[in-house]
Design an enzyme around this catalytic site. Structure first.
Site, PDB file in Angstrom:
ATOM      1  N   HIS A  56       4.146  -7.442   5.125  1.00  0.00           N
ATOM      2  CA  HIS A  56       3.050  -7.658   6.103  1.00  0.00           C
ATOM      3  C   HIS A  56       3.455  -8.674   6.937  1.00  0.00           C
ATOM      4  CE1 HIS A  56      -0.372  -5.614   4.059  1.00  0.00           C
ATOM      5  NE2 HIS A  56       0.204  -6.218   2.953  1.00  0.00           N
ATOM      6  N   GLN A  84      -3.366 -11.204  -0.068  1.00  0.00           N
ATOM      7  CA  GLN A  84      -2.806  -9.744  -0.346  1.00  0.00           C
ATOM      8  C   GLN A  84      -2.040  -9.767  -2.057  1.00  0.00           C
ATOM      9  OE1 GLN A  84      -3.310  -6.816   0.915  1.00  0.00           O
ATOM     10  NE2 GLN A  84      -2.255  -5.603  -0.795  1.00  0.00           N
ATOM     11  N   TYR A 113      -6.374 -11.813   4.865  1.00  0.00           N
ATOM     12  CA  TYR A 113      -5.917 -10.764   4.057  1.00  0.00           C
ATOM     13  C   TYR A 113      -4.791 -10.587   3.668  1.00  0.00           C
ATOM     14  CZ  TYR A 113      -4.738  -5.848   3.178  1.00  0.00           C
ATOM     15  OH  TYR A 113      -4.067  -4.825   2.621  1.00  0.00           O
ATOM     16  N   HIS A 131       6.558  -4.294  -0.070  1.00  0.00           N
ATOM     17  CA  HIS A 131       6.431  -3.924   1.449  1.00  0.00           C
ATOM     18  C   HIS A 131       6.161  -5.381   1.907  1.00  0.00           C
ATOM     19  CE1 HIS A 131       2.608  -4.152  -0.737  1.00  0.00           C
ATOM     20  NE2 HIS A 131       1.788  -4.720   0.426  1.00  0.00           N
TER      21      HIS A 131
END
Length: 151
Positions: A64, A130, A126, A62
């Protein structure tokens, strides 16, 4: 960076979004040689639309991004543009991926978006941490389990 305001003709704005999206079937395709080129493609497309990438991280399955999108562009139209054009550019650059992803659909449908208020530092931290967090969870989940019903 937290309180940086931009301006248009009659507008002052500070629109920041945390966006997460995944490859089709959440395949772990974003690594090695693809990681750098996908990152460059996403930055290039954001630059074309005047979107500032404040923070971004490509995980194996994924993406971010913390972005600042001008108010004249809706988040949904920007994401349609970003995912659509990036898929075409990825397939042009890496022709061998066409066979894994039929019909040039690289990204899964949908995305997660959250507005970022004045807690930008928290979101940035964050996104940066991650990967470390995911690795730590994977290490904890490797534990072998015994069958509790065996004698």
């Amino acid at each position: 960076m937290a309180n940086k305001e931009y301006s248009l003709a009659h507008t002052k704005w500070m629109c920041k979004y945390h966006i997460v999206f995944t490859p089709k079937y959440r395949r772990k395709i974003i690594y090695n040689q693809y990681r750098e080129s996908i990152g460059e493609i996403l930055k290039q497309l954001c630059g074309y639309k005047g979107v500032e990438v404040i923070e971004g991280h490509l995980m194996p399955d994924h993406v971010h991004m913390l972005v600042s999108i001008p108010p004249k562009i809706s988040v949904s139209s920007f994401m349609g543009y970003l995912k659509g054009k990036s898929a075409l550019m990825i397939f042009d650059k890496h022709a061998n991926l066409k066979y894994k992803f039929g019909n040039r659909h690289f990204w899964a449908e949908g995305y997660y978006v959250s507005t970022v208020g004045l807690n930008e530092a928290t979101i940035t931290k964050y996104i940066q941490e991650q990967e470390k967090h995911d690795i730590a969870l994977d290490k904890l989940s490797v534990k072998e389990y015994e069958d509790p019903f065996k004698g």
